[in-house]
Scaffold this motif. Structure first.
Motif, mmCIF file in Angstrom:
data_model
loop_
_atom_site.group_PDB
_atom_site.id
_atom_site.type_symbol
_atom_site.label_atom_id
_atom_site.label_comp_id
_atom_site.label_asym_id
_atom_site.label_seq_id
_atom_site.Cartn_x
_atom_site.Cartn_y
_atom_site.Cartn_z
ATOM 1 N N GLY A 142 0.756 -1.255 0.000
ATOM 2 C CA GLY A 142 0.000 0.000 0.000
ATOM 3 C C GLY A 142 0.778 1.292 0.000
ATOM 4 N N ALA A 143 2.098 1.253 0.005
ATOM 5 C CA ALA A 143 2.879 2.501 -0.049
ATOM 6 C C ALA A 143 2.710 3.151 -1.420
ATOM 7 N N LEU A 144 2.480 4.445 -1.443
ATOM 8 C CA LEU A 144 2.253 5.169 -2.688
ATOM 9 C C LEU A 144 3.581 5.677 -3.256
ATOM 10 N N PRO A 145 3.902 5.328 -4.501
ATOM 11 C CA PRO A 145 5.199 5.710 -5.072
ATOM 12 C C PRO A 145 5.260 7.146 -5.584
ATOM 13 N N ASP A 146 4.151 7.860 -5.550
ATOM 14 C CA ASP A 146 4.155 9.230 -6.077
ATOM 15 C C ASP A 146 4.233 10.278 -4.969
ATOM 16 N N LEU A 147 4.553 9.868 -3.747
ATOM 17 C CA LEU A 147 4.695 10.824 -2.650
ATOM 18 C C LEU A 147 6.134 11.324 -2.580
ATOM 19 N N TYR A 148 6.298 12.592 -2.234
ATOM 20 C CA TYR A 148 7.617 13.214 -2.170
ATOM 21 C C TYR A 148 8.034 13.458 -0.732
ATOM 22 N N ASP A 149 9.338 13.617 -0.543
ATOM 23 C CA ASP A 149 9.832 14.052 0.756
ATOM 24 C C ASP A 149 10.061 15.558 0.726
ATOM 25 N N ALA A 150 10.685 16.081 1.760
ATOM 26 C CA ALA A 150 10.889 17.531 1.841
ATOM 27 C C ALA A 150 11.838 18.054 0.774
ATOM 28 N N ASP A 151 12.673 17.183 0.229
ATOM 29 C CA ASP A 151 13.617 17.570 -0.821
ATOM 30 C C ASP A 151 13.061 17.326 -2.219
ATOM 31 N N ARG A 152 11.751 17.062 -2.294
ATOM 32 C CA ARG A 152 11.061 16.821 -3.570
ATOM 33 C C ARG A 152 11.562 15.565 -4.269
ATOM 34 N N ASN A 154 10.981 11.567 -4.996
ATOM 35 C CA ASN A 154 10.076 10.437 -4.871
ATOM 36 C C ASN A 154 10.914 9.162 -4.936
ATOM 37 N N VAL A 155 10.266 8.015 -4.929
ATOM 38 C CA VAL A 155 10.996 6.754 -4.853
ATOM 39 C C VAL A 155 11.879 6.531 -6.085
ATOM 40 N N TRP A 156 11.428 6.954 -7.257
ATOM 41 C CA TRP A 156 12.195 6.759 -8.491
ATOM 42 C C TRP A 156 13.465 7.598 -8.469
ATOM 43 N N PHE A 157 13.358 8.829 -8.051
ATOM 44 C CA PHE A 157 14.516 9.723 -7.974
ATOM 45 C C PHE A 157 15.529 9.182 -6.964
ATOM 46 N N ALA A 158 15.032 8.725 -5.803
ATOM 47 C CA ALA A 158 15.928 8.249 -4.747
ATOM 48 C C ALA A 158 16.685 6.993 -5.155
ATOM 49 N N ALA A 159 16.099 6.193 -6.047
ATOM 50 C CA ALA A 159 16.747 4.950 -6.457
ATOM 51 C C ALA A 159 18.072 5.195 -7.173
ATOM 52 N N PHE A 160 18.265 6.393 -7.693
ATOM 53 C CA PHE A 160 19.487 6.710 -8.442
ATOM 54 C C PHE A 160 20.484 7.533 -7.633
ATOM 55 N N GLN A 161 20.283 7.610 -6.330
ATOM 56 C CA GLN A 161 21.199 8.342 -5.463
ATOM 57 C C GLN A 161 21.981 7.359 -4.592
ATOM 58 N N ASP A 176 21.172 -0.680 -6.168
ATOM 59 C CA ASP A 176 20.489 0.504 -6.708
ATOM 60 C C ASP A 176 19.825 0.181 -8.038
ATOM 61 N N ARG A 177 20.558 -0.539 -8.891
ATOM 62 C CA ARG A 177 19.991 -0.926 -10.185
ATOM 63 C C ARG A 177 18.793 -1.849 -10.010
ATOM 64 N N ARG A 178 18.869 -2.743 -9.037
ATOM 65 C CA ARG A 178 17.749 -3.653 -8.788
ATOM 66 C C ARG A 178 16.534 -2.902 -8.245
ATOM 67 N N THR A 179 16.783 -1.858 -7.474
ATOM 68 C CA THR A 179 15.678 -1.038 -6.986
ATOM 69 C C THR A 179 14.965 -0.363 -8.152
ATOM 70 N N ALA A 180 15.736 0.234 -9.055
ATOM 71 C CA ALA A 180 15.146 0.884 -10.223
ATOM 72 C C ALA A 180 14.402 -0.133 -11.089
ATOM 73 N N ARG A 181 15.000 -1.312 -11.275
ATOM 74 C CA ARG A 181 14.353 -2.352 -12.076
ATOM 75 C C ARG A 181 13.057 -2.826 -11.423
ATOM 76 N N THR A 182 13.057 -2.913 -10.113
ATOM 77 C CA THR A 182 11.844 -3.309 -9.393
ATOM 78 C C THR A 182 10.706 -2.329 -9.674
ATOM 79 N N LEU A 183 11.016 -1.041 -9.634
ATOM 80 C CA LEU A 183 9.998 -0.023 -9.888
ATOM 81 C C LEU A 183 9.475 -0.111 -11.316
ATOM 82 N N ASP A 192 2.583 9.718 -15.820
ATOM 83 C CA ASP A 192 1.660 10.233 -14.823
ATOM 84 C C ASP A 192 1.367 9.120 -13.830
ATOM 85 N N LEU A 193 1.951 9.219 -12.623
ATOM 86 C CA LEU A 193 1.774 8.152 -11.639
ATOM 87 C C LEU A 193 0.345 8.064 -11.124
#
Length: 203
Positions: A142-152, A154-161, A176-183, A192-193
């Protein structure tokens, strides 16, 4: 005795002084205080599990109403030992166990918490540290992947950091690559999420 004229000399209504609201500082709940103490102590993961297992339904509901979750601090605690080679199997197991227990007790994965003076979300932090299995499980629960943190982020952006990178070395680790592939495999990365949120479950 004359009453006070509500208008000035030109007939313009005078502004009434509004009463100043008394500032009430934010006060964490008793359960929140227990979690925060456990996160910062040795053996914190086991203590966090005991606390959430023994918490009342009412206390869990209050946490969700406040939009606060101990998962943020717990993931940071586990992720601080991440290396250029990824995360240990032990930290992966502990995080997966926490996620399942929190879900069983009804703790929201879409809440967040302040960490290092920034509002963070558990799904984003899990992706940041490369916990790809945890990312998948939280989205499935149930976690929503389109929510942002205070630094704007989201989960997709964070996967590449890559948190283990430094200087000009910005290469991604295997986790990190597996996280991106999972998404990508879960179909949550789209133009549009909101389309993902409207899609049938399991599509």
């Amino acid at each position: 005795m004359q009453s006070e004229d509500p208008n000035d000399a030109n007939g313009v209504p005078l502004r009434r002084r509004s009463k100043r609201r008394k500032y009430t500082p934010y006060k964490p709940s008793a359960l929140q205080c227990q979690f925060e103490l456990a996160i910062n102590k040795p053996g914190g993961t086991a203590k966090i599990l005991r606390i959430v297992e023994n918490a009342s339904d009412r206390d869990i509901e209050e946490l969700n109403a406040r939009g606060w979750t101990p998962l943020v601090g717990a993931i940071f605690r586990l992720g601080k030992n991440t290396t250029k080679n990824g995360n240990s199997e032990k930290s992966e197991r502990e995080l997966m166990q926490m996620i399942r227990t929190f879900h069983d007790r009804g703790v929201s994965f879409n809440s967040g918490a302040l960490f290092d003076a920034h509002y963070q979300r558990p799904l984003v932090i899990a992706a940041y540290f490369g916990y790809h299995s945890a990312v998948r499980l939280m989205i499935e629960l149930g976690a929503l992947p389109d929510l942002y943190d205070a630094d704007r982020r989201n989960v997709w952006f964070a996967a590449f950091q890559n948190p283990a990178s430094s200087g000009s070395n910005r290469s991604l680790r295997e986790c990190d690559r597996r996280t991106a592939r999972t998404l990508l495999d879960m179909g949550v990365v789209a133009k549009d999420l909101r389309e993902w949120r409207r899609s049938p479950e399991g599509s």
